[in-house]
Design an enzyme around this catalytic site. Structure first.
Site, PDB file in Angstrom:
ATOM      1  N   ASP A   1     -55.432  -0.853 -13.574  1.00 23.74           N
ATOM      2  CA  ASP A   1     -54.847  -1.253 -12.368  1.00 23.74           C
ATOM      3  C   ASP A   1     -54.728  -2.740 -12.397  1.00 23.74           C
ATOM      4  O   ASP A   1     -55.022  -3.574 -13.489  1.00 23.74           O
ATOM      5  CB  ASP A   1     -56.166  -0.746 -11.439  1.00 23.74           C
ATOM      6  CG  ASP A   1     -56.161  -1.306 -10.008  1.00 23.74           C
ATOM      7  OD1 ASP A   1     -54.928  -1.008  -9.367  1.00 23.74           O
ATOM      8  OD2 ASP A   1     -56.805  -1.972  -9.615  1.00 23.74           O
TER       9      ASP A   1
ATOM     10  N   ASP B   1     -54.656  -5.162  -8.832  1.00 23.08           N
ATOM     11  CA  ASP B   1     -55.120  -5.719  -7.945  1.00 23.08           C
ATOM     12  C   ASP B   1     -56.871  -5.570  -8.020  1.00 23.08           C
ATOM     13  O   ASP B   1     -57.333  -4.417  -7.975  1.00 23.08           O
ATOM     14  CB  ASP B   1     -54.932  -5.338  -6.477  1.00 23.08           C
ATOM     15  CG  ASP B   1     -53.409  -5.765  -6.447  1.00 23.08           C
ATOM     16  OD1 ASP B   1     -53.047  -6.405  -5.663  1.00 23.08           O
ATOM     17  OD2 ASP B   1     -52.251  -5.188  -6.918  1.00 23.08           O
TER      18      ASP B   1
ATOM     19  N   GLU C   1     -56.284  -8.736  -4.016  1.00 26.07           N
ATOM     20  CA  GLU C   1     -55.398  -7.641  -3.446  1.00 26.07           C
ATOM     21  C   GLU C   1     -54.093  -8.464  -2.883  1.00 26.07           C
ATOM     22  O   GLU C   1     -54.217  -9.075  -1.934  1.00 26.07           O
ATOM     23  CB  GLU C   1     -56.144  -7.153  -2.556  1.00 26.07           C
ATOM     24  CG  GLU C   1     -57.534  -6.286  -2.849  1.00 26.07           C
ATOM     25  CD  GLU C   1     -57.123  -4.858  -3.749  1.00 26.07           C
ATOM     26  OE1 GLU C   1     -55.876  -4.485  -3.433  1.00 26.07           O
ATOM     27  OE2 GLU C   1     -57.808  -4.728  -4.615  1.00 26.07           O
TER      28      GLU C   1
ATOM     29  N   ARG D   1     -50.243  -0.515   6.131  1.00 28.37           N
ATOM     30  CA  ARG D   1     -50.292  -2.115   5.796  1.00 28.37           C
ATOM     31  C   ARG D   1     -49.059  -2.728   5.958  1.00 28.37           C
ATOM     32  O   ARG D   1     -48.695  -3.966   6.255  1.00 28.37           O
ATOM     33  CB  ARG D   1     -50.946  -2.110   4.592  1.00 28.37           C
ATOM     34  CG  ARG D   1     -52.660  -2.000   4.758  1.00 28.37           C
ATOM     35  CD  ARG D   1     -53.281  -1.830   3.351  1.00 28.37           C
ATOM     36  NE  ARG D   1     -53.053  -0.838   2.741  1.00 28.37           N
ATOM     37  CZ  ARG D   1     -53.453  -0.650   1.308  1.00 28.37           C
ATOM     38  NH1 ARG D   1     -54.110  -1.656   0.766  1.00 28.37           N
ATOM     39  NH2 ARG D   1     -53.217   0.222   0.616  1.00 28.37           N
TER      40      ARG D   1
ATOM     41  N   SER E   1     -49.853   0.271 -10.845  1.00 24.20           N
ATOM     42  CA  SER E   1     -50.632  -0.293  -9.647  1.00 24.20           C
ATOM     43  C   SER E   1     -49.860   0.375  -8.501  1.00 24.20           C
ATOM     44  O   SER E   1     -48.773   0.432  -8.368  1.00 24.20           O
ATOM     45  CB  SER E   1     -50.201  -1.810  -9.738  1.00 24.20           C
ATOM     46  OG  SER E   1     -50.468  -2.603  -8.876  1.00 24.20           O
ATOM     47  N   GLY E   2     -50.793   0.207  -7.503  1.00 28.15           N
ATOM     48  CA  GLY E   2     -50.512   0.572  -6.311  1.00 28.15           C
ATOM     49  C   GLY E   2     -49.673  -0.759  -5.526  1.00 28.15           C
ATOM     50  O   GLY E   2     -49.378  -0.579  -4.324  1.00 28.15           O
TER      51      GLY E   2
ATOM     52  N   LYS F   1     -50.490   7.619 -10.828  1.00 24.92           N
ATOM     53  CA  LYS F   1     -51.086   6.636 -11.901  1.00 24.92           C
ATOM     54  C   LYS F   1     -51.573   7.653 -13.047  1.00 24.92           C
ATOM     55  O   LYS F   1     -51.115   7.285 -14.175  1.00 24.92           O
ATOM     56  CB  LYS F   1     -52.371   5.977 -11.162  1.00 24.92           C
ATOM     57  CG  LYS F   1     -52.123   4.679 -10.330  1.00 24.92           C
ATOM     58  CD  LYS F   1     -53.274   3.990 -10.089  1.00 24.92           C
ATOM     59  CE  LYS F   1     -53.010   2.744  -9.309  1.00 24.92           C
ATOM     60  NZ  LYS F   1     -54.223   1.772  -9.219  1.00 24.92           N
TER      61      LYS F   1
ATOM     62  N   ASP G   1     -60.822  -0.278 -10.070  1.00 29.24           N
ATOM     63  CA  ASP G   1     -61.663  -0.651  -9.395  1.00 29.24           C
ATOM     64  C   ASP G   1     -61.764   0.078  -7.810  1.00 29.24           C
ATOM     65  O   ASP G   1     -62.972   0.227  -7.417  1.00 29.24           O
ATOM     66  CB  ASP G   1     -61.774  -2.044  -8.912  1.00 29.24           C
ATOM     67  CG  ASP G   1     -60.472  -2.288  -8.017  1.00 29.24           C
ATOM     68  OD1 ASP G   1     -60.953  -2.934  -6.969  1.00 29.24           O
ATOM     69  OD2 ASP G   1     -59.569  -2.023  -8.275  1.00 29.24           O
TER      70      ASP G   1
END
Length: 235
Positions: free
Chosen positions: A28, A30, A37, A74, A118-119, A167, A191
Protein backbone atom coordinates in the site's frame (compact mmCIF):
# COMPACT_ATOMS: atom_id res chain seq x y z
CA UNK A 1 9.89 -12.40 21.47
CA UNK A 2 13.52 -11.30 21.31
CA UNK A 3 14.73 -7.75 21.90
CA UNK A 4 15.40 -7.37 18.16
CA UNK A 5 11.70 -7.97 17.54
CA UNK A 6 10.55 -5.68 20.36
CA UNK A 7 8.75 -3.32 17.98
CA UNK A 8 7.06 -6.24 16.23
CA UNK A 9 4.14 -8.43 17.08
CA UNK A 10 4.22 -11.78 15.29
CA UNK A 11 1.39 -14.26 15.16
CA UNK A 12 0.53 -17.26 13.04
CA UNK A 13 4.13 -18.33 12.33
CA UNK A 14 7.52 -18.69 13.99
CA UNK A 15 10.17 -16.33 12.61
CA UNK A 16 12.55 -16.28 10.86
CA UNK A 17 11.24 -17.11 7.40
CA UNK A 18 13.55 -17.50 4.42
CA UNK A 19 13.67 -14.42 2.20
CA UNK A 20 14.69 -16.69 -0.67
CA UNK A 21 11.25 -18.36 -0.50
CA UNK A 22 9.50 -15.14 -1.60
CA UNK A 23 9.20 -13.76 -5.12
CA UNK A 24 6.91 -10.71 -4.83
CA UNK A 25 6.09 -8.01 -2.29
CA UNK A 26 2.99 -5.81 -2.58
CA UNK A 27 2.73 -2.46 -0.80
CA UNK A 28 0.00 0.00 0.00
CA UNK A 29 1.19 3.60 -0.34
CA UNK A 30 -0.57 6.12 1.92
CA UNK A 31 0.50 5.82 5.58
CA UNK A 32 2.49 2.69 4.66
CA UNK A 33 5.33 3.61 2.32
CA UNK A 34 4.74 7.34 2.84
CA UNK A 35 3.87 9.40 5.89
CA UNK A 36 0.58 10.92 4.72
CA UNK A 37 -2.86 10.18 3.34
CA UNK A 38 -2.56 12.17 0.12
CA UNK A 39 -6.29 12.85 -0.20
CA UNK A 40 -6.34 14.36 3.30
CA UNK A 41 -3.41 16.63 2.47
CA UNK A 42 -5.01 17.79 -0.77
CA UNK A 43 -8.06 18.61 1.33
CA UNK A 44 -5.86 20.49 3.81
CA UNK A 45 -4.56 22.75 1.05
CA UNK A 46 -8.20 23.42 0.15
CA UNK A 47 -9.21 24.06 3.76
CA UNK A 48 -11.37 20.91 3.96
CA UNK A 49 -9.10 18.49 5.80
CA UNK A 50 -11.35 17.84 8.80
CA UNK A 51 -14.30 16.73 6.66
CA UNK A 52 -12.24 14.53 4.35
CA UNK A 53 -9.97 13.08 7.05
CA UNK A 54 -12.96 11.97 9.12
CA UNK A 55 -14.21 9.84 6.20
CA UNK A 56 -10.68 8.52 5.51
CA UNK A 57 -10.22 7.48 9.12
CA UNK A 58 -13.57 5.71 9.28
CA UNK A 59 -12.84 3.86 6.03
CA UNK A 60 -9.38 2.76 7.15
CA UNK A 61 -10.76 1.51 10.48
CA UNK A 62 -13.32 -0.52 8.53
CA UNK A 63 -16.30 1.43 9.87
CA UNK A 64 -17.25 2.43 6.32
CA UNK A 65 -17.21 -0.92 4.54
CA UNK A 66 -17.71 0.37 0.99
CA UNK A 67 -14.34 1.89 0.08
CA UNK A 68 -15.59 3.04 -3.33
CA UNK A 69 -18.43 4.98 -1.72
CA UNK A 70 -16.11 6.55 0.86
CA UNK A 71 -13.68 7.62 -1.86
CA UNK A 72 -16.41 9.14 -4.00
CA UNK A 73 -17.69 11.09 -0.97
CA UNK A 74 -14.24 12.48 -0.29
CA UNK A 75 -13.56 13.33 -3.93
CA UNK A 76 -16.85 15.24 -4.14
CA UNK A 77 -15.57 17.49 -1.36
CA UNK A 78 -12.48 18.28 -3.45
CA UNK A 79 -14.32 19.45 -6.55
CA UNK A 80 -12.80 22.70 -7.78
CA UNK A 81 -9.47 22.33 -5.96
CA UNK A 82 -6.65 23.65 -8.20
CA UNK A 83 -4.35 21.07 -9.78
CA UNK A 84 -1.46 23.02 -8.24
CA UNK A 85 -2.51 21.63 -4.84
CA UNK A 86 -1.22 18.22 -5.94
CA UNK A 87 2.24 19.59 -6.63
CA UNK A 88 2.22 21.41 -3.29
CA UNK A 89 1.42 18.19 -1.41
CA UNK A 90 4.09 16.25 -3.30
CA UNK A 91 6.73 18.91 -2.78
CA UNK A 92 5.98 20.02 0.79
CA UNK A 93 4.24 17.16 2.62
CA UNK A 94 5.06 13.76 1.16
CA UNK A 95 7.93 11.92 2.83
CA UNK A 96 8.88 8.26 2.87
CA UNK A 97 8.27 6.41 6.09
CA UNK A 98 11.36 5.22 7.99
CA UNK A 99 12.84 2.08 6.51
CA UNK A 100 10.75 2.16 3.31
CA UNK A 101 13.70 2.72 0.99
CA UNK A 102 15.87 0.25 2.87
CA UNK A 103 13.23 -2.50 2.82
CA UNK A 104 12.47 -2.11 -0.88
CA UNK A 105 16.17 -2.06 -1.76
CA UNK A 106 16.79 -5.23 0.25
CA UNK A 107 13.85 -7.04 -1.33
CA UNK A 108 14.94 -6.06 -4.83
CA UNK A 109 18.51 -7.14 -4.07
CA UNK A 110 17.11 -10.53 -3.04
CA UNK A 111 15.38 -10.83 -6.43
CA UNK A 112 11.80 -10.02 -5.43
CA UNK A 113 9.47 -8.10 -7.74
CA UNK A 114 7.69 -5.11 -6.17
CA UNK A 115 4.07 -4.05 -6.58
CA UNK A 116 2.64 -0.71 -5.50
CA UNK A 117 -1.14 -1.00 -5.24
CA UNK A 118 -2.99 1.98 -3.82
CA UNK A 119 -6.42 3.46 -3.32
CA UNK A 120 -4.59 6.76 -3.76
CA UNK A 121 -3.70 8.64 -6.91
CA UNK A 122 -1.37 8.20 -9.86
CA UNK A 123 0.02 11.71 -9.39
CA UNK A 124 1.74 10.43 -6.26
CA UNK A 125 2.19 6.73 -7.04
CA UNK A 126 4.27 7.56 -10.10
CA UNK A 127 6.74 9.45 -7.92
CA UNK A 128 6.83 6.77 -5.20
CA UNK A 129 7.17 3.93 -7.72
CA UNK A 130 10.10 5.63 -9.46
CA UNK A 131 11.88 6.35 -6.18
CA UNK A 132 11.50 2.79 -4.86
CA UNK A 133 11.92 0.85 -8.10
CA UNK A 134 8.46 -0.70 -8.28
CA UNK A 135 7.80 -3.21 -11.06
CA UNK A 136 4.00 -2.69 -11.20
CA UNK A 137 1.68 0.11 -10.10
CA UNK A 138 -2.09 0.20 -9.73
CA UNK A 139 -3.87 3.33 -8.45
CA UNK A 140 -6.62 5.84 -9.24
CA UNK A 141 -6.40 8.68 -11.79
CA UNK A 142 -7.84 12.01 -10.69
CA UNK A 143 -9.98 13.72 -13.32
CA UNK A 144 -8.85 17.28 -13.97
CA UNK A 145 -10.75 19.81 -16.05
CA UNK A 146 -9.59 23.37 -16.72
CA UNK A 147 -6.82 23.03 -14.16
CA UNK A 148 -9.10 21.92 -11.31
CA UNK A 149 -10.21 18.63 -9.81
CA UNK A 150 -13.60 17.61 -11.14
CA UNK A 151 -14.48 15.59 -8.05
CA UNK A 152 -14.27 12.36 -10.06
CA UNK A 153 -11.84 9.79 -11.43
CA UNK A 154 -10.76 8.77 -14.93
CA UNK A 155 -11.92 5.33 -16.06
CA UNK A 156 -8.85 3.19 -16.77
CA UNK A 157 -8.54 -0.04 -18.75
CA UNK A 158 -8.88 -2.14 -15.58
CA UNK A 159 -11.65 -0.04 -13.99
CA UNK A 160 -12.25 3.20 -12.10
CA UNK A 161 -11.41 2.60 -8.42
CA UNK A 162 -8.65 0.52 -6.89
CA UNK A 163 -10.37 -0.86 -3.79
CA UNK A 164 -9.53 -3.82 -1.57
CA UNK A 165 -10.70 -6.41 -4.05
CA UNK A 166 -8.72 -4.78 -6.88
CA UNK A 167 -5.61 -4.81 -4.67
CA UNK A 168 -6.09 -8.54 -4.11
CA UNK A 169 -6.75 -9.17 -7.79
CA UNK A 170 -3.64 -7.24 -8.81
CA UNK A 171 -1.48 -9.14 -6.32
CA UNK A 172 -2.69 -12.45 -7.74
CA UNK A 173 -2.29 -11.28 -11.35
CA UNK A 174 1.30 -10.14 -10.81
CA UNK A 175 2.14 -13.41 -9.07
CA UNK A 176 0.65 -15.31 -12.00
CA UNK A 177 2.68 -13.22 -14.46
CA UNK A 178 5.95 -14.37 -12.89
CA UNK A 179 4.76 -17.90 -12.12
CA UNK A 180 4.62 -17.38 -8.35
CA UNK A 181 2.13 -18.74 -5.84
CA UNK A 182 0.79 -15.87 -3.71
CA UNK A 183 -0.02 -18.15 -0.77
CA UNK A 184 3.57 -19.34 -0.47
CA UNK A 185 5.70 -16.70 -2.21
CA UNK A 186 4.11 -13.25 -1.72
CA UNK A 187 4.36 -10.59 0.97
CA UNK A 188 1.66 -7.92 1.42
CA UNK A 189 2.15 -4.76 3.49
CA UNK A 190 -0.57 -2.28 4.45
CA UNK A 191 -2.25 -0.30 7.21
CA UNK A 192 -5.97 0.00 6.44
CA UNK A 193 -9.05 -2.17 6.10
CA UNK A 194 -8.89 -2.00 2.29
CA UNK A 195 -5.51 -3.79 2.48
CA UNK A 196 -6.95 -6.85 4.20
CA UNK A 197 -8.03 -8.69 1.00
CA UNK A 198 -4.50 -8.66 -0.46
CA UNK A 199 -2.96 -9.39 2.94
CA UNK A 200 -5.23 -12.40 3.25
CA UNK A 201 -4.09 -13.68 -0.15
CA UNK A 202 -0.36 -13.50 0.69
CA UNK A 203 2.00 -15.90 2.42
CA UNK A 204 3.21 -13.15 4.78
CA UNK A 205 0.99 -10.22 5.80
CA UNK A 206 2.52 -7.16 7.47
CA UNK A 207 0.63 -4.35 9.19
CA UNK A 208 2.57 -1.10 9.51
CA UNK A 209 1.39 1.35 12.20
CA UNK A 210 -2.02 0.03 11.26
CA UNK A 211 -5.60 0.26 12.44
CA UNK A 212 -6.57 -2.25 15.17
CA UNK A 213 -8.58 -4.47 12.82
CA UNK A 214 -5.58 -4.78 10.50
CA UNK A 215 -3.06 -5.39 13.30
CA UNK A 216 -5.20 -8.21 14.64
CA UNK A 217 -5.34 -10.04 11.30
CA UNK A 218 -1.75 -9.54 10.16
CA UNK A 219 0.99 -12.12 10.72
CA UNK A 220 3.43 -9.33 11.57
CA UNK A 221 2.48 -5.97 13.09
CA UNK A 222 5.07 -3.17 13.19
CA UNK A 223 3.79 -0.70 15.74
CA UNK A 224 6.80 1.62 15.97
CA UNK A 225 10.02 2.31 14.09
CA UNK A 226 10.86 1.52 10.50
CA UNK A 227 9.39 -0.67 7.80
CA UNK A 228 12.74 -2.41 7.39
CA UNK A 229 12.00 -4.30 10.62
CA UNK A 230 10.25 -6.78 8.30
CA UNK A 231 13.75 -8.01 7.53
CA UNK A 232 14.03 -9.15 11.17
CA UNK A 233 11.62 -12.01 10.46
CA UNK A 234 13.35 -12.98 7.18
CA UNK A 235 16.73 -14.60 6.87
Amino acid sequence: MTDTLAALVTQGFTPPLRLSDFRLAAFDMDSTLINIECIDEIAAVAGKKAEVAAITEAAMRGEITDFKDSLRRRLALLKGVPEAALEQVLRERLQFNPGARELCAALKAAGLKLLLVSGGFTYFTRHVATELGMDWVRSNELEIADGRLSGGLVMQAWGEICDGEEKRRMLLACCAEIGADAKTQAIAVGDGANDLPMMGAAALSVAYCAKPKVREQAMVAINAGGLDQVLSVLR
